[in-house]
Design a protein around this motif. Structure first.
Motif, PDB file in Angstrom:
ATOM      1  N   VAL A  88      35.822  84.696  55.586  1.00 18.51           N
ATOM      2  CA  VAL A  88      34.430  85.140  55.581  1.00 18.51           C
ATOM      3  C   VAL A  88      34.028  85.406  54.134  1.00 18.51           C
ATOM      4  O   VAL A  88      34.597  86.274  53.469  1.00 18.51           O
ATOM      5  N   ARG A  89      33.051  84.692  53.644  1.00 21.28           N
ATOM      6  CA  ARG A  89      32.688  84.738  52.227  1.00 21.28           C
ATOM      7  C   ARG A  89      31.919  86.008  51.866  1.00 21.28           C
ATOM      8  O   ARG A  89      31.272  86.629  52.688  1.00 21.28           O
ATOM      9  N   ASN A  90      32.021  86.336  50.555  1.00 21.01           N
ATOM     10  CA  ASN A  90      31.194  87.398  49.939  1.00 21.01           C
ATOM     11  C   ASN A  90      31.296  88.730  50.665  1.00 21.01           C
ATOM     12  O   ASN A  90      30.292  89.366  51.003  1.00 21.01           O
ATOM     13  N   ARG A  91      32.528  89.183  50.879  1.00 21.54           N
ATOM     14  CA  ARG A  91      32.749  90.459  51.558  1.00 21.54           C
ATOM     15  C   ARG A  91      33.312  91.473  50.555  1.00 21.54           C
ATOM     16  O   ARG A  91      34.341  91.223  49.913  1.00 21.54           O
ATOM     17  N   PRO A  92      32.654  92.622  50.407  1.00 20.76           N
ATOM     18  CA  PRO A  92      33.149  93.630  49.460  1.00 20.76           C
ATOM     19  C   PRO A  92      34.274  94.461  50.059  1.00 20.76           C
ATOM     20  O   PRO A  92      34.301  94.734  51.261  1.00 20.76           O
ATOM     21  N   ASN A  93      35.188  94.871  49.199  1.00 21.11           N
ATOM     22  CA  ASN A  93      36.261  95.788  49.593  1.00 21.11           C
ATOM     23  C   ASN A  93      36.598  96.627  48.375  1.00 21.11           C
ATOM     24  O   ASN A  93      37.025  96.093  47.342  1.00 21.11           O
ATOM     25  N   GLU A 100      37.134  88.146  53.706  1.00 22.03           N
ATOM     26  CA  GLU A 100      37.862  88.735  54.818  1.00 22.03           C
ATOM     27  C   GLU A 100      38.535  87.601  55.588  1.00 22.03           C
ATOM     28  O   GLU A 100      37.996  86.486  55.675  1.00 22.03           O
ATOM     29  N   VAL A 101      39.704  87.893  56.135  1.00 20.34           N
ATOM     30  CA  VAL A 101      40.548  86.857  56.730  1.00 20.34           C
ATOM     31  C   VAL A 101      40.585  87.056  58.245  1.00 20.34           C
ATOM     32  O   VAL A 101      41.037  88.099  58.734  1.00 20.34           O
ATOM     33  N   LEU A 102      40.113  86.046  58.980  1.00 21.07           N
ATOM     34  CA  LEU A 102      40.075  86.111  60.437  1.00 21.07           C
ATOM     35  C   LEU A 102      41.169  85.238  61.041  1.00 21.07           C
ATOM     36  O   LEU A 102      41.440  84.137  60.539  1.00 21.07           O
ATOM     37  N   ALA A 103      41.779  85.751  62.114  1.00 15.57           N
ATOM     38  CA  ALA A 103      42.790  84.983  62.840  1.00 15.57           C
ATOM     39  C   ALA A 103      42.499  85.079  64.335  1.00 15.57           C
ATOM     40  O   ALA A 103      41.975  86.092  64.814  1.00 15.57           O
ATOM     41  N   ALA A 104      42.844  84.014  65.062  1.00 16.30           N
ATOM     42  CA  ALA A 104      42.606  83.958  66.503  1.00 16.30           C
ATOM     43  C   ALA A 104      43.875  84.370  67.235  1.00 16.30           C
ATOM     44  O   ALA A 104      44.901  83.681  67.159  1.00 16.30           O
ATOM     45  N   LEU A 105      43.796  85.502  67.938  1.00 12.18           N
ATOM     46  CA  LEU A 105      44.945  86.005  68.691  1.00 12.18           C
ATOM     47  C   LEU A 105      44.773  85.624  70.158  1.00 12.18           C
ATOM     48  O   LEU A 105      43.838  86.085  70.825  1.00 12.18           O
ATOM     49  N   THR A 106      45.683  84.786  70.660  1.00 14.00           N
ATOM     50  CA  THR A 106      45.637  84.360  72.059  1.00 14.00           C
ATOM     51  C   THR A 106      46.446  85.325  72.913  1.00 14.00           C
ATOM     52  O   THR A 106      47.648  85.524  72.681  1.00 14.00           O
ATOM     53  N   LEU A 107      45.781  85.924  73.903  1.00 16.53           N
ATOM     54  CA  LEU A 107      46.430  86.887  74.777  1.00 16.53           C
ATOM     55  C   LEU A 107      47.211  86.169  75.880  1.00 16.53           C
ATOM     56  O   LEU A 107      47.107  84.949  76.052  1.00 16.53           O
TER      57      LEU A 107
END
Length: 260
Positions: A88-93, A100-107
């Motif tokens: 996710v671009r242009n995210r302040p921390n 920010e880094v997104l991952a897909a968690l399969t239940l």
């Protein structure tokens, strides 16, 4: 004074003063509403942030997250990561911009949860170069984190593997699979081998109330300002027109006396 107030000149001033009073009241009401919103947000954080986690499927579903009661609920989920991570671009921390880094968690039931694993800074080679990102762990993983509502899509055209916001349509398009509405901000992540490497942890949520309450009181204190100025103006005008008003003697300066 009332007869002078109803003259055309002062009636115009009165209309402007009343307009300003209404505007000042509404601005104060808006600022106080912002203050109350942050007070309620902090109360929700106090109730949820350090609570015991509940199963993620008790909070996330195909419907949007209820911001008033479910935002920042602490949840736990067990599954396996599938597909590539999305940035996710242009995210302040901590006042630094990056991804920010997104991952897909399969239940186990086949449903997919969006997990915000953390943050990485921009590449030293520039924004056009994708930074190095710690890979997702393989095998079964248990995550604990906090639920956040999905964001609004910005409909921007970005390089493959990147999105402009954490919006359901955007991440579903990036992964080619349906996901539950909302996402989980990662607190901890554990596998059978322990704690795997992860991106930098996101900073804790902002709890500051800001100056909104003070601004509200300032606006409300200025509500009668226009009317007060009108009263002073009419009073001065009537005083200047009084023929019996004593004339204030003119001051004589020292250097004027020396001229005689």
């Amino acid at each position: 004074m009332l007869r002078r107030l109803f003259s055309p000149r002062w009636m115009g001033a009165l209309a402007l003063a009343l307009l300003f009073a209404v505007l000042a009241y509404q601005l104060g009401h808006w600022q106080y509403g912002r203050h109350e919103f942050k007070v309620e947000r902090n109360a929700l954080l106090d109730a949820h942030y350090r609570a015991d986690p509940v199963p993620v499927t008790e909070v996330l579903s195909d419907r949007p997250v209820d911001r008033s009661s479910k935002d920042w609920t602490k949840v736990t989920a067990t599954g396996t990561y599938a597909g590539r991570q999305v940035l996710v671009r242009n995210r302040p921390n901590n006042n630094v911009f990056g991804y920010e880094v997104l991952a897909a968690l399969t239940l186990a039931d086949g449903r997919t949860v969006v997990v915000d694993r953390g943050w990485v800074k921009n590449s030293d080679l520039g924004a056009s170069v994708t930074p190095d990102v710690p890979p997702v762990p393989t095998g079964e993983v248990t995550v604990v984190g906090w639920v956040r509502p999905g964001e609004t899509t910005q409909r921007k055209s970005l390089p493959q593997g990147q999105v402009a916001s954490i919006a359901v349509p955007d991440v579903e398009k990036a992964w080619g699979t349906q996901v539950l509405d909302g996402y989980v901000v990662l607190d901890t992540e554990r596998t059978a081998d322990g704690t795997p490497p992860r991106p930098d942890r996101l900073q804790d949520p902002d709890r500051s109330l800001g100056p909104h309450q003070a601004y509200a009181f300032q606006w409300w204190m200025t509500v009668p300002l226009g009317l007060l100025l009108i009263c002073l103006g009419i009073r001065r005008e009537l005083r200047d027109e009084d023929p019996d008003r004593p004339v204030k003697p003119k001051k004589v300066r020292i250097w004027d006396e020396e001229d005689y």
